[in-house]
Design a protein around this motif. Structure first.
Motif, mmCIF file in Angstrom:
data_model
loop_
_atom_site.group_PDB
_atom_site.id
_atom_site.type_symbol
_atom_site.label_atom_id
_atom_site.label_comp_id
_atom_site.label_asym_id
_atom_site.label_seq_id
_atom_site.Cartn_x
_atom_site.Cartn_y
_atom_site.Cartn_z
ATOM 1 N N LEU A 107 4.563 5.218 -8.065
ATOM 2 C CA LEU A 107 4.882 5.490 -6.662
ATOM 3 C C LEU A 107 6.209 4.854 -6.272
ATOM 4 C CD1 LEU A 107 1.441 5.080 -4.848
ATOM 5 C CD2 LEU A 107 2.685 7.201 -5.284
ATOM 6 N N LEU A 108 6.410 3.591 -6.672
ATOM 7 C CA LEU A 108 7.657 2.907 -6.340
ATOM 8 C C LEU A 108 8.847 3.585 -7.010
ATOM 9 C CD1 LEU A 108 6.468 -0.794 -6.501
ATOM 10 C CD2 LEU A 108 7.127 0.480 -4.451
ATOM 11 N N ASP A 109 8.672 4.037 -8.261
ATOM 12 C CA ASP A 109 9.746 4.752 -8.951
ATOM 13 C C ASP A 109 10.106 6.042 -8.219
ATOM 14 O OD1 ASP A 109 9.830 2.781 -10.875
ATOM 15 O OD2 ASP A 109 8.695 3.928 -12.370
ATOM 16 N N GLU A 110 9.103 6.660 -7.591
ATOM 17 C CA GLU A 110 9.314 7.902 -6.831
ATOM 18 C C GLU A 110 9.727 7.601 -5.390
ATOM 19 O OE1 GLU A 110 5.534 9.844 -7.207
ATOM 20 O OE2 GLU A 110 5.870 10.393 -9.301
ATOM 21 N N GLU A 111 9.999 6.318 -5.109
ATOM 22 C CA GLU A 111 10.380 5.844 -3.776
ATOM 23 C C GLU A 111 9.334 6.191 -2.722
ATOM 24 O OE1 GLU A 111 14.442 6.610 -2.745
ATOM 25 O OE2 GLU A 111 15.163 5.482 -4.476
ATOM 26 N N LYS A 112 8.064 6.076 -3.127
ATOM 27 C CA LYS A 112 6.950 6.257 -2.198
ATOM 28 C C LYS A 112 6.364 4.891 -1.871
ATOM 29 C CE LYS A 112 5.722 10.877 -3.761
ATOM 30 N NZ LYS A 112 4.720 11.686 -4.465
ATOM 31 N N ASN A 113 5.710 4.798 -0.744
ATOM 32 C CA ASN A 113 5.148 3.547 -0.248
ATOM 33 C C ASN A 113 3.686 3.421 -0.686
ATOM 34 O OD1 ASN A 113 3.989 1.531 1.288
ATOM 35 N ND2 ASN A 113 4.845 2.227 3.218
ATOM 36 N N PRO A 114 3.374 2.508 -1.615
ATOM 37 C CA PRO A 114 1.982 2.368 -2.072
ATOM 38 C C PRO A 114 0.996 2.055 -0.943
ATOM 39 C CG PRO A 114 3.449 1.193 -3.549
ATOM 40 C CD PRO A 114 4.274 1.630 -2.372
ATOM 41 N N LEU A 115 1.410 1.244 0.030
ATOM 42 C CA LEU A 115 0.531 0.908 1.149
ATOM 43 C C LEU A 115 0.160 2.164 1.931
ATOM 44 C CD1 LEU A 115 -0.927 -1.235 2.847
ATOM 45 C CD2 LEU A 115 1.196 -1.540 4.118
ATOM 46 N N ALA A 116 1.142 2.994 2.228
ATOM 47 C CA ALA A 116 0.882 4.233 2.970
ATOM 48 C C ALA A 116 0.044 5.205 2.141
ATOM 49 C CB ALA A 116 2.201 4.892 3.376
ATOM 50 N N GLU A 117 0.356 5.312 0.862
ATOM 51 C CA GLU A 117 -0.376 6.240 -0.008
ATOM 52 C C GLU A 117 -1.849 5.844 -0.110
ATOM 53 O OE1 GLU A 117 0.879 9.077 -1.627
ATOM 54 O OE2 GLU A 117 2.766 8.744 -0.575
ATOM 55 N N VAL A 118 -2.108 4.567 -0.362
ATOM 56 C CA VAL A 118 -3.497 4.110 -0.508
ATOM 57 C C VAL A 118 -4.225 4.184 0.832
ATOM 58 C CG1 VAL A 118 -4.980 2.164 -1.138
ATOM 59 C CG2 VAL A 118 -2.981 2.709 -2.530
ATOM 60 N N SER A 119 -3.543 3.878 1.921
ATOM 61 C CA SER A 119 -4.158 3.985 3.251
ATOM 62 C C SER A 119 -4.593 5.423 3.525
ATOM 63 C CB SER A 119 -3.185 3.526 4.344
ATOM 64 O OG SER A 119 -2.949 2.149 4.238
ATOM 65 N N GLY A 120 -3.746 6.370 3.142
ATOM 66 C CA GLY A 120 -4.090 7.781 3.315
ATOM 67 C C GLY A 120 -5.292 8.179 2.485
ATOM 68 N N ILE A 121 -5.352 7.694 1.269
ATOM 69 C CA ILE A 121 -6.489 7.984 0.399
ATOM 70 C C ILE A 121 -7.764 7.397 0.993
ATOM 71 C CG2 ILE A 121 -7.528 7.478 -1.857
ATOM 72 C CD1 ILE A 121 -4.618 7.644 -3.005
ATOM 73 N N LEU A 122 -7.688 6.141 1.449
ATOM 74 C CA LEU A 122 -8.873 5.492 2.031
ATOM 75 C C LEU A 122 -9.424 6.274 3.223
ATOM 76 C CD1 LEU A 122 -7.938 1.713 1.809
ATOM 77 C CD2 LEU A 122 -9.916 2.804 0.749
ATOM 78 N N LYS A 123 -8.533 6.852 4.014
ATOM 79 C CA LYS A 123 -8.982 7.637 5.178
ATOM 80 C C LYS A 123 -9.820 8.836 4.758
ATOM 81 C CE LYS A 123 -5.296 6.316 8.296
ATOM 82 N NZ LYS A 123 -4.049 6.682 8.940
ATOM 83 N N SER A 124 -9.531 9.374 3.579
ATOM 84 C CA SER A 124 -10.241 10.570 3.125
ATOM 85 C C SER A 124 -11.566 10.243 2.420
ATOM 86 C CB SER A 124 -9.354 11.387 2.187
ATOM 87 O OG SER A 124 -9.205 10.724 0.944
ATOM 88 N N LEU A 125 -11.808 8.957 2.128
ATOM 89 C CA LEU A 125 -13.013 8.576 1.396
ATOM 90 C C LEU A 125 -14.175 8.273 2.323
ATOM 91 C CD1 LEU A 125 -11.583 6.173 -1.351
ATOM 92 C CD2 LEU A 125 -12.004 8.622 -1.506
ATOM 93 N N GLN A 126 -15.358 8.328 1.744
ATOM 94 C CA GLN A 126 -16.575 7.928 2.446
ATOM 95 C C GLN A 126 -16.726 6.414 2.332
ATOM 96 O OE1 GLN A 126 -18.598 10.270 4.025
ATOM 97 N NE2 GLN A 126 -16.946 11.668 3.451
ATOM 98 N N SER A 127 -17.476 5.834 3.241
ATOM 99 C CA SER A 127 -17.761 4.409 3.178
ATOM 100 C C SER A 127 -18.400 4.074 1.828
ATOM 101 C CB SER A 127 -18.702 4.025 4.319
ATOM 102 O OG SER A 127 -18.992 2.653 4.257
ATOM 103 N N GLY A 128 -17.927 3.012 1.186
ATOM 104 C CA GLY A 128 -18.470 2.590 -0.101
ATOM 105 C C GLY A 128 -17.731 3.155 -1.304
ATOM 106 N N GLU A 129 -16.872 4.154 -1.105
ATOM 107 C CA GLU A 129 -16.117 4.716 -2.223
ATOM 108 C C GLU A 129 -14.919 3.810 -2.541
ATOM 109 O OE1 GLU A 129 -17.189 9.413 -2.204
ATOM 110 O OE2 GLU A 129 -15.532 8.823 -0.904
ATOM 111 N N ILE A 130 -14.424 3.935 -3.770
ATOM 112 C CA ILE A 130 -13.447 2.973 -4.305
ATOM 113 C C ILE A 130 -12.140 3.655 -4.703
ATOM 114 C CG2 ILE A 130 -13.041 1.322 -6.197
ATOM 115 C CD1 ILE A 130 -16.148 1.073 -6.342
ATOM 116 N N VAL A 131 -11.028 2.946 -4.418
ATOM 117 C CA VAL A 131 -9.696 3.316 -4.904
ATOM 118 C C VAL A 131 -9.270 2.225 -5.875
ATOM 119 C CG1 VAL A 131 -7.274 3.663 -4.295
ATOM 120 C CG2 VAL A 131 -9.049 4.401 -2.717
ATOM 121 N N LEU A 132 -8.691 2.617 -6.998
ATOM 122 C CA LEU A 132 -8.167 1.668 -7.979
ATOM 123 C C LEU A 132 -6.645 1.761 -7.965
ATOM 124 C CD1 LEU A 132 -8.139 -0.226 -10.449
ATOM 125 C CD2 LEU A 132 -8.625 1.777 -11.876
#
Length: 170
Positions: A107-132
């Motif tokens: 993500l950093l190599d692609e000049e993307k923001n890991p915090l924003a990317e993971v935050s977006g993923i978390l919004k799409s998950l159900q409670s209890g689901e995991i991001v690595l």
């Protein structure tokens, strides 16, 4: 003159002392990520020297005093016992497979923001689901941010020096 302390944010440090950018990169190759414009506009604004020290494998007071010496400030004395690192056993929820896996370096190599990317993923998950999050450094600012948001977080370093950070949505 800005006083350098463990709570100093890396963005504030580098604005006050731009010459410290190259010094940090000479101290540890992991600090070369400070050249990344996305990281500078995002994580650098929230990351304290305490977190930056963890990323580079330094004791907080050691890093702070190296930086203070470089700009002519007197060293800080240890204020009692240093925050001890918690050694946590892997939580039971790690038995569940992550729903998403994120490569922070890519993500950093692609000049993307890991915090924003993971935050977006978390919004799409159900409670209890995991991001690595896989990274070549301990992403302390992200860990602290997600903990503050109430998510459960567990990080570990693998034998090959890669960091695996698991975030369980609350």
């Amino acid at each position: 003159m800005t006083e350098i302390t463990p709570k100093t944010k890396i963005d504030d440090l580098l604005k006050a002392y731009p010459e410290l950018e190259n010094y940090l990169m000479r101290l540890n190759p992991k600090y070369k990520k400070l050249k990344n414009p996305i990281l500078r506009r995002t994580v650098a604004k929230i990351a304290t020297l305490t977190q930056v020290a963890k990323i580079g494998g330094y004791d907080t007071l050691e890093l702070v005093n190296l930086l203070r010496k470089e700009v002519g400030q007197p060293p800080l004395e240890a204020a009692g016992s240093e925050e001890s690192e918690e050694v946590l056993e892997a939580p039971l929820w790690l038995q569940n497979e992550p729903k998403e896996i994120v490569d922070a370096g890519k993500l950093l190599d692609e000049e993307k923001n890991p915090l924003a990317e993971v935050s977006g993923i978390l919004k799409s998950l159900q409670s209890g689901e995991i991001v690595l999050i896989k990274s070549d450094f301990l992403p302390s600012p992200l860990i602290d941010t997600f903990k503050e948001q109430g998510h459960e977080v567990y990080a570990q370093e693998t034998e090959n020096g890669e960091f695996l950070t698991y975030i369980r949505k609350r």
